[in-house]
Design an enzyme around this catalytic site. Structure first.
Site, short mmCIF file in Angstrom:
data_model
loop_
_atom_site.label_atom_id
_atom_site.label_comp_id
_atom_site.label_asym_id
_atom_site.label_seq_id
_atom_site.Cartn_x
_atom_site.Cartn_y
_atom_site.Cartn_z
N THR A 1 58.58 24.27 -12.57
CA THR A 1 59.36 25.40 -12.08
C THR A 1 58.50 26.65 -12.27
O THR A 1 57.68 26.72 -13.18
CB THR A 1 60.71 25.52 -12.81
OG1 THR A 1 60.48 25.61 -14.21
CG2 THR A 1 61.61 24.33 -12.49
N VAL B 1 58.70 29.97 -13.27
CA VAL B 1 58.62 30.78 -14.49
C VAL B 1 58.01 29.97 -15.63
O VAL B 1 57.17 30.47 -16.38
CB VAL B 1 60.01 31.35 -14.87
CG1 VAL B 1 59.95 32.08 -16.20
CG2 VAL B 1 60.53 32.27 -13.78
N CYS B 2 58.41 28.72 -15.75
CA CYS B 2 57.87 27.86 -16.82
C CYS B 2 56.36 27.69 -16.68
O CYS B 2 55.62 27.81 -17.65
CB CYS B 2 58.52 26.48 -16.78
SG CYS B 2 60.31 26.50 -16.96
N THR B 3 55.92 27.40 -15.48
CA THR B 3 54.52 27.08 -15.22
C THR B 3 53.62 28.31 -15.21
O THR B 3 52.50 28.27 -15.75
CB THR B 3 54.39 26.34 -13.88
OG1 THR B 3 55.20 25.15 -13.94
CG2 THR B 3 52.96 25.95 -13.57
#
Length: 171
Positions: free
Chosen positions: A48, A50-52
Site C-alpha cells: 500500500t 503510505v506503508c511502502t
C-alpha cells in the site's frame, strides 16, 4: 490520532507467521515480545502506498537511533499472508533492518481491537496504522492514526520522542 486504553496491557496470546526457507512458520506473540523493548509498526497492508513509500522507510532510516536507545528490534506486523509479506519485505527493506510478521488471520489485530473495514479502498478488513512500544511483553505506548492513509502520529520521530520520555519514566 485515535485513542485506546491498551497501555499497560499484555501482548495478546496469538500466533504470528513468517516465511523461512519457503515454509510458513509461526511464533507466539507472547513469547516473541516477552523480553526487551520493541517498536511495533502496524500497517494496513504490504504494497500500500503510505506503508511502502513513507512508513517503513521512515523507520529504516532511524534504525541506528532505536538501537542506541536500547530497542531490541523493530517489527512490522501486517495483515497479509507470509508469502506476500516476504516479497514486500525484500522490496522495501532489502537490508533486513525490520522483522516482518504476518497477521494474515487478523488474530493479533482483532485481539487488540485495531481492525477496520475499508470498503472505499477495496481492501476489506485490515489493521489500523499504528505505532506500539512494547517492553517485556507489555504495551507501554500505542498511537493509532485516524485513518490508514494518514501518517502523522505513528512516525519514527514520534517513537523516538516517546522512547526518550519512557527512559525518564523507567529509570
Amino acid at each position: 490520532m485515535l485513542q485506546t486504553n491498551l497501555s499497560g496491557s499484555r501482548i495478546p496470546d496469538v500466533r504470528l507467521g513468517y516465511l523461512q526457507d519457503g515454509e510458513v512458520r509461526t511464533v507466539s506473540a507472547v513469547k516473541y515480545f516477552a523480553e526487551g523493548r520493541t517498536i511495533v509498526l502496524g500497517v494496513p497492508g504490504a504494497y500500500t502506498p503510505v506503508c511502502t513509500q513513507r512508513h517503513i522507510p521512515d523507520f529504516i532510516a532511524n534504525v541506528d537511533k532505536f538501537d542506541m536507545l536500547g530497542f531490541r528490534q523493530l517489527v512490522c506486523i501486517a495483515p497479509n499472508d507470509p508469502f506476500v509479506l516476504e516479497a514486500w519485505s525484500r522490496d522495501v527493506d532489502p537490508a533486513h533492518k525490520i522483522r516482518f510478521l504476518s497477521d494474515g488471520n487478523l488474530e493479533f489485530t482483532r485481539a487488540l481491537g485495531l481492525d477496520s473495514v475499508n470498503r472505499e479502498l477495496f481492501i476489506g478488513t485490515r489493521s489500523e496504522r499504528y505505532l506500539m512500544i512494547v517492553d517485556n511483553g507489555t504495551i507501554v505506548r500505542l498511537r493509532i492514526e485516524p485513518n490508514i492513509l494518514t501518517f502523522s502520529c505513528a512516525t519514527a520521530e514520534d517513537a523516538l520522542n516517546a522512547a526518550d520520555a519512557l527512559d525518564i519514566m523507567m529509570v
